[in-house]
Design an enzyme around this catalytic site. Structure first.
Site, PDB file in Angstrom:
ATOM      1  N   ASN A 216      42.711  38.987  39.690  1.00 24.08           N
ATOM      2  CA  ASN A 216      41.690  38.987  38.639  1.00 24.08           C
ATOM      3  C   ASN A 216      40.325  39.346  39.234  1.00 24.08           C
ATOM      4  OD1 ASN A 216      40.368  36.452  39.567  1.00 24.08           O
ATOM      5  ND2 ASN A 216      42.396  35.614  39.070  1.00 24.08           N
ATOM      6  N   ASP A 284      47.633  32.628  37.038  1.00 20.00           N
ATOM      7  CA  ASP A 284      48.562  31.709  36.376  1.00 20.00           C
ATOM      8  C   ASP A 284      50.018  32.089  36.634  1.00 20.00           C
ATOM      9  OD1 ASP A 284      46.724  29.926  35.169  1.00 20.00           O
ATOM     10  OD2 ASP A 284      46.150  31.534  33.798  1.00 20.00           O
ATOM     11  N   LYS A 294      58.529  49.156  48.323  1.00 19.37           N
ATOM     12  CA  LYS A 294      57.760  49.622  47.167  1.00 19.37           C
ATOM     13  C   LYS A 294      58.697  49.953  45.996  1.00 19.37           C
ATOM     14  CE  LYS A 294      54.461  53.031  45.672  1.00 19.37           C
ATOM     15  NZ  LYS A 294      53.920  54.342  45.879  1.00 19.37           N
ATOM     16  N   PRO A 311      51.969  27.199  40.499  1.00 21.17           N
ATOM     17  CA  PRO A 311      51.599  25.785  40.393  1.00 21.17           C
ATOM     18  C   PRO A 311      50.142  25.659  39.953  1.00 21.17           C
ATOM     19  CG  PRO A 311      51.686  26.483  42.684  1.00 21.17           C
ATOM     20  CD  PRO A 311      52.216  27.624  41.879  1.00 21.17           C
ATOM     21  N   ASP A 312      49.821  24.602  39.216  1.00 19.87           N
ATOM     22  CA  ASP A 312      48.432  24.335  38.846  1.00 19.87           C
ATOM     23  C   ASP A 312      47.836  23.426  39.931  1.00 19.87           C
ATOM     24  OD1 ASP A 312      46.033  23.198  37.731  1.00 19.87           O
ATOM     25  OD2 ASP A 312      46.680  24.026  35.807  1.00 19.87           O
ATOM     26  N   ILE A 313      46.968  24.017  40.754  1.00 20.39           N
ATOM     27  CA  ILE A 313      46.433  23.298  41.921  1.00 20.39           C
ATOM     28  C   ILE A 313      45.576  22.112  41.471  1.00 20.39           C
ATOM     29  CG2 ILE A 313      45.004  23.552  43.999  1.00 20.39           C
ATOM     30  CD1 ILE A 313      45.785  26.623  43.807  1.00 20.39           C
ATOM     31  N   LYS A 344      40.809  20.482  28.413  1.00 16.52           N
ATOM     32  CA  LYS A 344      41.211  20.648  29.825  1.00 16.52           C
ATOM     33  C   LYS A 344      40.852  19.413  30.651  1.00 16.52           C
ATOM     34  CE  LYS A 344      41.454  25.049  30.317  1.00 16.52           C
ATOM     35  NZ  LYS A 344      40.975  26.416  30.424  1.00 16.52           N
ATOM     36  N   LYS A 348      43.991  17.921  32.486  1.00 18.49           N
ATOM     37  CA  LYS A 348      44.083  18.068  33.944  1.00 18.49           C
ATOM     38  C   LYS A 348      43.566  16.837  34.688  1.00 18.49           C
ATOM     39  CE  LYS A 348      44.170  23.066  33.929  1.00 18.49           C
ATOM     40  NZ  LYS A 348      44.277  24.200  34.822  1.00 18.49           N
TER      41      LYS A 348
END
Ligand code: C5P
Length: 407
Positions: A216, A284, A294, A311-313, A344, A348
């Protein structure tokens, strides 16, 4: 201690009158003052009043033949132990950072072989402007020292950071430096001393094959600025960073990673921490299978890229047995910023969420990768919308908030 002398450069700002008190305080402590007044500075104090207090000749003009014969502008700083800029205006700092030399003050700042102590004084918006922050960073890299500014009322009627440190504080700082204190940040308070702050920053990069990846636009600027701000306040900082184009900050424990899974492992490895600040834009998803050769164009047509969740750190650390006492998440949203941030916070298990609008058009459309940010700081107690600021100013304000919470 042999007799000490400073070269005082008086810039053009309303706080210039405080330079007069500074000269008196220094004299009381046996420190002599030679002075240069900039052209703008002369609008606020006169050579007569400065010279009257210092008992020395005052310099104002770069091209004065008599001055050059008596003492050249190079010699002026060489014969002092320290150069002190009071008030350090945005203009003087910009000139010094960029190496401009078009008057006696700026020429002296470029020619000196002595440490320079700046006492910045300016309007809060000028102080928080990205240009000023960039100049400060350059000056720090050049081993400049800073005292202040502090938060308070300003001559312009506003309240905020940018008010010059009081002459007594500047005098103490000068005395410490003259006594051999060379740690650049040692003059600032260290309220986070003894605290370990773990920060993630930048994007993650999820391989598809040896030449392609998912990622990103995150630049890492906000996370790196927070790392620097916490380090300056005395924290031990671990910065776990995805691939970015920013130089590693000084005196910070850097861990460079590529993927979300590496980032999680590095964070878990860095625990325990007193504070966790999750600034990274973690991808994500990743490709379910990272090919070791390749992928050919026609191969891809037959078999579209399959993804699997990373994984959501933040969630993992905020709910782990080693949970840091203070957990701060970031939330980049394109719509319903506050609502999503509040959700959130609960989901979280964070103590704070710093939410920002990254939609095109927000903050001139340049949050991701840009220098500015406009955030809402959300806690269980409510939401606080901060004005548009440079990312460095957001970092400093957040670091101060952490101090308020912890100390
Ligand atoms: O759910 P969302 O990605 O919007 O949440 C953003 C917050 O969660 C950020 O603090 C980010 O660093 C963190 N995060 C994470 N691991 C992920 C996704 C997001 O730590 N896989």
């Amino acid at each position: 201690m042999s007799e000490k002398r400073i070269l005082l450069i008086i810039g053009g700002g309303i706080a210039a009158f405080k330079a007069l008190l500074l000269i008196r305080l220094l004299a009381k402590r046996g420190i002599k003052t030679s002075a240069i007044i900039t052209k703008a500075g002369e609008e606020f104090v006169t050579p007569l009043s400065v010279g009257g207090l210092s008992g020395e000749k005052v310099y104002t003009d770069l091209f004065s033949l008599s001055d050059e014969q008596e003492m050249g502008h190079i010699e002026l700083s060489r014969s002092s132990d320290l150069v002190v800029v009071v008030p350090a205006t945005a203009d003087l700092m910009a000139k010094a950072a960029r190496g401009l030399a078009n008057d006696l003050a700026s020429t002296t700042l470029l020619a000196t072989d002595k440490r320079v102590l700046y006492a910045p004084a300016m309007n809060v918006r000028m102080w928080e402007h990205p240009a000023t922050k960039r100049n400060m960073d350059i000056l720090r890299e050049n081993h400049a020292l800073f005292v202040g500014p502090v938060e308070g009322d300003m001559a312009c009627g506003e309240f905020g950071f940018g008010r010059m440190a009081e002459p007594e504080v500047i005098t103490d700082a000068i005395e410490k430096i003259l006594a051999g204190e060379t740690n650049i940040d040692a003059l600032q308070p260290k309220p986070l001393k003894g605290k370990h702050v773990l920060i993630t920053a930048g994007p993650t990069r999820e391989p598809i094959d040896p030449v392609r990846y998912l990622s990103n636009h995150s630049s890492g600027k906000q996370g790196y600025a927070i790392a620097k701000a916490c380090q300056r306040l005395g924290a031990k900082v671990t910065l776990v960073s995805g691939p970015v184009a920013i130089a590693p900050p000084q005196n910070v424990n850097m861990v460079q990673v590529e993927t979300a899974r590496d980032m999680l492992a590095a964070c878990e490895n860095a625990l325990p921490a007193d504070v966790f600040i999750s600034v990274a834009a973690v991808a994500d998803w990743r490709a379910r299978e990272a090919h070791d050769r390749k992928i050919k164009k026609d191969q891809q047509k037959l078999q579209p890229l399959a993804l699997t969740e990373n994984p959501d750190i933040l969630h993992t650390l905020a709910n782990g047995k080693n949970r840091p006492g203070l957990v701060i998440g970031f939330a980049a949203e394109t719509d319903h910023v506050l609502k999503h941030a509040q959700a959130k916070l609960i989901k979280k298990n964070c103590d704070l969420i710093v939410a920002n609008d990254v939609s095109i058009g927000a903050v001139g459309g340049d949050v991701m990768g840009g220098d500015n940010n406009k955030v809402i700081v959300v806690s269980k107690g409510g939401a606080d919308a901060w004005p548009l600021m440079s990312k460095i100013a957001v970092a400093e304000k957040l670091a101060k908030k952490i101090v308020e919470i912890l100390v």
